[in-house]
Design an enzyme around this catalytic site. Structure first.
Site, PDB file in Angstrom:
ATOM      1  N   GLY A  40      46.741  98.605  21.975  1.00 34.90           N
ATOM      2  CA  GLY A  40      46.005  97.670  22.843  1.00 34.90           C
ATOM      3  C   GLY A  40      44.486  97.726  22.714  1.00 34.90           C
ATOM      4  O   GLY A  40      43.784  97.113  23.513  1.00 34.90           O
ATOM      5  N   GLU A 154      37.124  98.199  14.715  1.00 28.17           N
ATOM      6  CA  GLU A 154      37.454  98.774  13.402  1.00 28.17           C
ATOM      7  C   GLU A 154      36.455  98.331  12.332  1.00 28.17           C
ATOM      8  O   GLU A 154      36.842  98.041  11.203  1.00 28.17           O
ATOM      9  CB  GLU A 154      38.867  98.346  12.965  1.00 28.17           C
ATOM     10  CG  GLU A 154      39.925  98.548  14.029  1.00 28.17           C
ATOM     11  CD  GLU A 154      40.781  99.787  13.806  1.00 28.17           C
ATOM     12  OE1 GLU A 154      40.469 100.582  12.870  1.00 28.17           O
ATOM     13  OE2 GLU A 154      41.739  99.962  14.570  1.00 28.17           O
TER      14      GLU A 154
HETATM   15  N1  LIG Z   1      47.938  87.131  19.874  1.00 24.79           N
HETATM   16  C1  LIG Z   1      48.959  87.928  20.170  1.00 24.79           C
HETATM   17  N2  LIG Z   1      50.155  87.436  20.562  1.00 24.79           N
HETATM   18  C2  LIG Z   1      51.184  88.239  20.886  1.00 24.79           C
HETATM   19  N3  LIG Z   1      51.124  89.592  20.852  1.00 24.79           N
HETATM   20  C3  LIG Z   1      49.967  90.153  20.460  1.00 24.79           C
HETATM   21  C4  LIG Z   1      48.827  89.356  20.097  1.00 24.79           C
HETATM   22  N4  LIG Z   1      47.818  90.204  19.751  1.00 24.79           N
HETATM   23  C5  LIG Z   1      48.296  91.454  19.896  1.00 24.79           C
HETATM   24  N5  LIG Z   1      49.595  91.434  20.327  1.00 24.79           N
HETATM   25  C6  LIG Z   1      50.421  92.605  20.628  1.00 24.79           C
HETATM   26  O1  LIG Z   1      49.738  93.354  21.602  1.00 24.79           O
HETATM   27  C7  LIG Z   1      49.889  94.756  21.353  1.00 24.79           C
HETATM   28  C8  LIG Z   1      48.512  95.393  21.253  1.00 24.79           C
HETATM   29  O2  LIG Z   1      47.877  94.897  20.089  1.00 24.79           O
HETATM   30  P1  LIG Z   1      46.378  95.255  19.722  1.00 24.79           P
HETATM   31  O3  LIG Z   1      45.536  95.090  20.922  1.00 24.79           O
HETATM   32  O4  LIG Z   1      46.044  94.448  18.510  1.00 24.79           O
HETATM   33  O5  LIG Z   1      46.496  96.807  19.368  1.00 24.79           O
HETATM   34  P2  LIG Z   1      45.554  97.737  18.472  1.00 24.79           P
HETATM   35  O6  LIG Z   1      44.249  97.035  18.281  1.00 24.79           O
HETATM   36  O7  LIG Z   1      45.432  99.003  19.256  1.00 24.79           O
HETATM   37  O8  LIG Z   1      46.276  97.971  17.187  1.00 24.79           O
HETATM   38  C9  LIG Z   1      50.730  94.876  20.097  1.00 24.79           C
HETATM   39  O9  LIG Z   1      52.040  95.110  20.480  1.00 24.79           O
HETATM   40  C10 LIG Z   1      50.566  93.529  19.444  1.00 24.79           C
HETATM   41  O10 LIG Z   1      51.713  93.210  18.693  1.00 24.79           O
HETATM   42 MG   LIG Z   2      43.209  96.497  16.600  1.00 22.82          MG
END
Ligand SMILES: Nc1ncnc2c1ncn2[C@@H]1O[C@H](COP(=O)(O)OP(=O)(O)O)[C@@H](O)[C@H]1O
Ligand SMILES: [Mg+2]
Length: 231
Positions: A40, A154
């Site tokens: 997240g 990142e």
């Molecule tokens: N636009 C989106 N639609 C649906 N699910 C999302 C979207 N963006 C991120 N997710 C989901 O939300 C969760 C957190 O993602 P993210 O915030 O990108 O994590 P991190 O940056 O720590 O890798 C994950 O399970 C990801 O699959």
């Molecule tokens: Mg990320």
């Protein structure tokens, strides 16, 4: 200046991605945000950038009415953000939408390019810049909008060793200017010497918020024990 978050909840397509996040960020500090892929981190930064709907409260400092005035988000891949055909134009493009005078735009562009050591590359096509230079340009263009908090997602992940070092040095300068900096990263050892605080997000909740050394230690121990259990 303080940016406070109270009981923040964010869902993506009906699934809770951030749950009950409460913390605050101050200008003049660098906060490292760590956690496994999908925990997240990006969702938290994008929410603070005003790009995602949320439940709960984000309390802005006095005088601010909109997150977009207060924060600026920088992507992992600088190419998604760079649009100018020269370094100079890229910074100016970002400023054209906010109704500044030509003098003010040029003053800000000169200032951020000098600060990020890109002034000698003003008339270069960004295509020919190194990874570290591109990322510094992406940061410069956001910085020219004068956010109080920079949200860096990142931003060193795609860079070689020199590029990473350049960008870390730029981040330290942002702090010295009095900006608040949030860096989501997997590069714990790269950032650890420079950060004031660490937030560890585990599956959408804050699992640790405090001293960076302690946060990194807890995170590493948790990763190792999960790895051992999987074998
Ligand atoms: N636009 C989106 N639609 C649906 N699910 C999302 C979207 N963006 C991120 N997710 C989901 O939300 C969760 C957190 O993602 P993210 O915030 O990108 O994590 P991190 O940056 O720590 O890798 C994950 O399970 C990801 O699959
Ligand atoms: Mg990320």
């Amino acid at each position: 200046m303080l940016l406070r978050i109270k009981n923040l909840n964010v869902s993506h397509s009906g699934r809770h991605v951030l749950r009950n996040i409460s913390t605050s960020f101050e200008t003049g500090e660098i906060v490292m945000i760590i956690g496994e892929n999908g925990s997240g981190k990006s969702t938290l930064l994008k929410t603070l950038a005003g790009l995602i709907d949320f439940d709960g409260e984000i309390i802005l400092p006095n005088g601010y009415s909109d997150l977009s005035e207060l924060t600026g988000y920088v992507f992992q891949n600088p190419e998604t953000q760079i649009i100018g055909s020269t370094v100079w134009e890229d910074v100016i493009f970002g400023l054209e939408n906010i109704g500044l005078s030509k003098e003010e735009m040029e003053k800000r562009a000169n200032y951020v390019l000098e600060l990020l050591e890109l002034d000698e590359l003003k008339f270069f096509d960004p295509y020919y810049l190194s990874g570290g230079q591109k990322q510094r340009l992406a940061i410069a263009s956001i910085l020219a909008l004068q956010p109080e908090f920079l949200l860096l997602d990142e931003v060193t992940a795609m860079l070689d060793k020199n590029g990473k070092r350049e960008v870390v040095q730029a981040i330290v300068k942002l702090k010295e200017m009095g900006k608040g900096v949030l860096v989501a990263t997997h590069e714990l050892n790269l950032f650890l010497p420079y950060v004031d605080r660490c937030i560890y997000i585990d599956n959408g909740t804050i699992s640790f918020d405090g001293n960076p050394q302690d946060g990194v230690k807890i995170y590493k121990e948790r990763i190792h024990s999960e790895f051992a259990q999987r074998r």
